[in-house]
Design an enzyme around this catalytic site. Sequence first.
Site, mmCIF file in Angstrom:
data_model
loop_
_atom_site.group_PDB
_atom_site.id
_atom_site.type_symbol
_atom_site.label_atom_id
_atom_site.label_comp_id
_atom_site.label_asym_id
_atom_site.label_seq_id
_atom_site.Cartn_x
_atom_site.Cartn_y
_atom_site.Cartn_z
ATOM 1 N N ARG A 1 14.437 -5.122 -1.372
ATOM 2 C CA ARG A 1 15.490 -5.023 -2.393
ATOM 3 C C ARG A 1 16.748 -5.785 -1.976
ATOM 4 O O ARG A 1 17.488 -6.301 -2.820
ATOM 5 C CB ARG A 1 15.792 -3.546 -2.677
ATOM 6 C CG ARG A 1 14.648 -2.863 -3.474
ATOM 7 C CD ARG A 1 14.636 -1.378 -3.254
ATOM 8 N NE ARG A 1 13.705 -0.660 -4.114
ATOM 9 C CZ ARG A 1 12.389 -0.507 -3.874
ATOM 10 N NH1 ARG A 1 11.841 -1.050 -2.808
ATOM 11 N NH2 ARG A 1 11.621 0.186 -4.712
ATOM 12 N N ASP B 1 3.245 6.994 1.494
ATOM 13 C CA ASP B 1 2.708 5.989 2.426
ATOM 14 C C ASP B 1 2.261 6.595 3.755
ATOM 15 O O ASP B 1 1.714 5.894 4.609
ATOM 16 C CB ASP B 1 3.766 4.912 2.707
ATOM 17 C CG ASP B 1 4.035 4.056 1.477
ATOM 18 O OD1 ASP B 1 3.147 3.961 0.606
ATOM 19 O OD2 ASP B 1 5.136 3.481 1.381
ATOM 20 N N GLN C 1 7.772 1.649 -7.729
ATOM 21 C CA GLN C 1 7.597 0.218 -8.017
ATOM 22 C C GLN C 1 7.679 -0.044 -9.513
ATOM 23 O O GLN C 1 8.313 -1.012 -9.945
ATOM 24 C CB GLN C 1 6.272 -0.272 -7.447
ATOM 25 C CG GLN C 1 6.248 -0.223 -5.924
ATOM 26 C CD GLN C 1 4.975 -0.769 -5.320
ATOM 27 O OE1 GLN C 1 3.972 -0.946 -6.007
ATOM 28 N NE2 GLN C 1 5.002 -1.006 -4.022
ATOM 29 N N ARG D 1 -5.292 -5.005 -6.908
ATOM 30 C CA ARG D 1 -4.503 -3.801 -7.191
ATOM 31 C C ARG D 1 -4.006 -3.793 -8.642
ATOM 32 O O ARG D 1 -3.777 -4.840 -9.235
ATOM 33 C CB ARG D 1 -3.342 -3.707 -6.192
ATOM 34 C CG ARG D 1 -3.871 -3.493 -4.777
ATOM 35 C CD ARG D 1 -2.780 -3.363 -3.771
ATOM 36 N NE ARG D 1 -1.978 -2.174 -3.977
ATOM 37 C CZ ARG D 1 -0.866 -1.897 -3.298
ATOM 38 N NH1 ARG D 1 -0.451 -2.745 -2.372
ATOM 39 N NH2 ARG D 1 -0.198 -0.813 -3.551
ATOM 40 N N LYS E 1 -3.891 1.893 -3.011
ATOM 41 C CA LYS E 1 -2.921 1.274 -2.090
ATOM 42 C C LYS E 1 -3.572 0.030 -1.461
ATOM 43 O O LYS E 1 -4.518 -0.501 -2.008
ATOM 44 C CB LYS E 1 -2.470 2.301 -1.048
ATOM 45 C CG LYS E 1 -1.648 3.457 -1.644
ATOM 46 C CD LYS E 1 -0.334 2.961 -2.208
ATOM 47 C CE LYS E 1 0.502 4.074 -2.795
ATOM 48 N NZ LYS E 1 1.717 3.567 -3.466
HETATM 49 C C1 S3P Z 1 7.366 1.252 -2.708
HETATM 50 C C2 S3P Z 1 6.891 2.260 -3.504
HETATM 51 C C3 S3P Z 1 5.624 2.982 -3.250
HETATM 52 C C4 S3P Z 1 5.094 2.734 -1.843
HETATM 53 C C5 S3P Z 1 5.193 1.297 -1.447
HETATM 54 C C6 S3P Z 1 6.633 0.806 -1.504
HETATM 55 C C7 S3P Z 1 8.651 0.607 -3.055
HETATM 56 O O1 S3P Z 1 4.652 2.561 -4.186
HETATM 57 O O2 S3P Z 1 3.753 3.162 -1.745
HETATM 58 O O3 S3P Z 1 4.712 1.123 -0.116
HETATM 59 O O4 S3P Z 1 9.240 -0.083 -2.203
HETATM 60 O O5 S3P Z 1 9.099 0.785 -4.205
HETATM 61 P P1 S3P Z 1 4.534 3.287 -5.630
HETATM 62 O O6 S3P Z 1 5.875 3.322 -6.190
HETATM 63 O O7 S3P Z 1 3.591 2.432 -6.411
HETATM 64 O O8 S3P Z 1 3.977 4.639 -5.337
#
Ligand code: S3P
Length: 442
Positions: free
Chosen positions: A34, A323, A177, A130, A350
């Site tokens: 970010r 995670d 995400q 994915r 994942k």
């Molecule tokens: C992340 C969100 C998570 C996580 C990923 C990083 C992020 O995924 O598993 O390793 O940085 O926003 P999800 O939001 O799809 O669960």
Amino acid sequence: MTLSKAADIRFKVAPGGPLAGRLRVPGDKSISHRSIMLGSLAEGHTVVTGFLEGEDSLATLSAFRAMGVQISGPDAGKVQIEGVGLQGLQAPAAALNLGNSGTSMRLMSGLLAGQAFSTMLTGDASLSSRPMKRVVGPLTMMGARIDASDGGTAPLRIHGNATLAGIDYDMPVASAQVKSSLLLAGLYARGQTCVSEPAPTRDHTERMLTGMGYPVQRSGNRVCIEGGHTLHGIAIDVPADISSAAFFLVGASIAPGSDLLLAHVGMNPTRTGIIDILQQMGADISVLNERDVGGEPVADLRVQSAPLHGIDIPPRLVPLAIDEFPVIFVAAACAQGRTVLTGAEELRVKESDRIQVMADGLQTLGIDAQPTPDGMVIEGGTLGSGCVGSHGDHRIAMAFSMAALRAQGEVEISDCANVNTSFPGFVEQACQAGLTIKATRV
Ligand code: S3P
């Protein structure tokens, strides 16, 4: 040794511990991604310290360089970004290859949907399998034009010059995400973009937007943003990644005689499920020296070995530890009694199918681990020795490395090169803490 993807890397881990001393694991992956994205879109200069120099966050950095942003570093975790403003990105000359990084692809889909130019996003075999419909669907509702492969996977072609309008979206899955992707598209949309989440997910995007002076409204499980404001460059101090610290939290808990201090760990409450789960299992973790660093809570964690017992993992903690389950499964294998995980079907999509791959590996090591559609049932027992596959999944490779601390013989783990996506220097830090681990190129 420096790990590289050119060849398969195999870990060989000798049994036994303990873990001791003081470690600062690398910077938080989510915040590092970010910092590049928002620093690039800001007006003015952003200085990042503690940046994760792993392949995933470096893929994001390269992508923004390819879109004309001047970024210097990383140099010992320091990155300097000359922000180009929300309208300042330029068309890249070629497809943006995001490697193994789902965060890059999902967040950038939203951000790029609002640009005047088209982009192509590609990734490795894992990323290309994915699910991307979860972002392509709602972005399309906002007016984005995105072509995916059959089955809704990468490569993604994101068409420029789309006119975006805000939507009010109820996320069917608890995904930071997806939420972040829509908020980033919302920077370019007419009106308000609101996202409601079924359970709290990591909120680094919202925090960093706020830190950069962009108005974000949050109430309950809903977050809203409106297009047309400005981001301002800032200094960002990235804390150590709790998802990387997690391996050592479990390792020191299960290896008798351990006493380990993990320094400067990010303690954002949307990320600390691992601590709650381990403490419920009987772990001895002290949270020390709590402080706030640039809008993110940070602490030092002292972990001493303790006898663990099995629990039913509360489903509300699942998104807060999403995670960390590979290594939580290792803790469960070393605990007395049964551990049951439910409500975690997301683990199947994942970097690998983490339910199946962990169940297979634990069974190889002699543990009764039964996969279910949305979790696992694990009977604590005695870990034997053997050869397990990580399926190119960084967190599986590191989780099984910790399992060796309680194994009866050597644990060999294949396909470990991707450890470099999130934790460069893992082998060296693990050795320093007391693990007898060797990485070999095969
Ligand atoms: C992340 C969100 C998570 C996580 C990923 C990083 C992020 O995924 O598993 O390793 O940085 O926003 P999800 O939001 O799809 O669960």
